[in-house]
Design a protein around this motif. Sequence first.
Motif, short mmCIF file in Angstrom:
data_model
loop_
_atom_site.label_atom_id
_atom_site.label_comp_id
_atom_site.label_asym_id
_atom_site.label_seq_id
_atom_site.Cartn_x
_atom_site.Cartn_y
_atom_site.Cartn_z
N LEU A 1 71.24 56.79 46.35
CA LEU A 1 70.15 56.84 45.36
C LEU A 1 69.91 55.47 44.73
O LEU A 1 68.77 55.08 44.48
N ILE A 2 70.99 54.73 44.48
CA ILE A 2 70.85 53.40 43.90
C ILE A 2 70.15 52.45 44.86
O ILE A 2 69.25 51.68 44.48
N TYR A 3 70.53 52.51 46.13
CA TYR A 3 69.86 51.66 47.13
C TYR A 3 68.40 52.03 47.29
O TYR A 3 67.55 51.17 47.57
N LEU A 4 68.08 53.31 47.12
CA LEU A 4 66.67 53.72 47.16
C LEU A 4 65.89 53.00 46.08
O LEU A 4 64.78 52.51 46.33
N GLY A 5 66.46 52.92 44.89
CA GLY A 5 65.77 52.23 43.80
C GLY A 5 65.60 50.75 44.06
O GLY A 5 64.51 50.20 43.87
N PHE A 6 66.65 50.09 44.54
CA PHE A 6 66.57 48.65 44.77
C PHE A 6 65.75 48.29 46.01
O PHE A 6 65.18 47.20 46.08
N GLY A 7 65.68 49.18 46.98
CA GLY A 7 64.95 48.88 48.21
C GLY A 7 63.50 49.33 48.19
O GLY A 7 62.76 49.03 49.12
N ALA A 8 63.10 50.02 47.12
CA ALA A 8 61.76 50.60 47.09
C ALA A 8 60.66 49.55 46.99
O ALA A 8 59.60 49.69 47.61
#
Length: 278
Positions: free
Chosen positions: A145-152
Amino acid sequence: MVENQKKSNNVLFFFMTILAITFLVPIFIVLMNSFKGQFFISDAPFSFPTEQTFVGFTNYLNGIEKINFFSAFGYSLFITAGSVLLITICTSMTAWYITRVKSKITSLMYYLFAFSMIVPFQMVMFTMSKTVNVLRLDNPVGMILIYLGFGAGLSVFMFAGFIKSIPLEIEEAAMIDGCNPIQTFFLVVFPILKPTAITVSILNTMWIWNDYLLPYLVIGNKYRTLPVAIQYLQGGYGSRDMGALMAMLILAIIPIVVFYLSAQKYIIKGVISGAVKG
């Protein structure tokens, strides 16, 4: 004219060859040293393994045992695959929505995603660490979920640019045939986005697989990914097992190189497709 073009191509090929060698030499040195004894690596790092310095696969076996390689590999694979899948699906749907629905809210969303690309990670890492602890996201699923935020940010920006070139009539025809918005996206739009989706997947895979700081801050020692586990081969007071370190670096590089080589043709197709659409 043709002769000048040939000369230009030859000069370009020469410089590209030099550039490729420059990038490959460090990897070759690491590979070469991974088969040498620990003390010989420091004494002669640029020499080929000899009968005296060659230790076979001892460094690989030691490294696998010391860092619990297969456990770290499993965590890295789970986090990378889950993050890339979620980023690709969620950001492509978001980009489609903010591109097709024209309003002040979608315009604001687009600029927020674009702005997120220029915010340094160091600005938010301490706040993020505290928030992660409060929300109990300090686990492999939370990392996704954290990577989703940073990669969005970058992913939405790339998808939105490509979606703008897709004729709206294709989606209108699907709606007339009875497709709802979800069916229109997954059956019509997403297949067209395949080249961009693979490019986004490759970029995010290379970033997430090699990332050290974010997993170290969020999940630390409990769920060690490969970069974090390899770092622990460096002991206290400057001691380190250089042979095992070199070997584990090679094992960590192999999956991402194989993935890139197998998917690079889709990047070329994506570039060509974009050029034709333009």
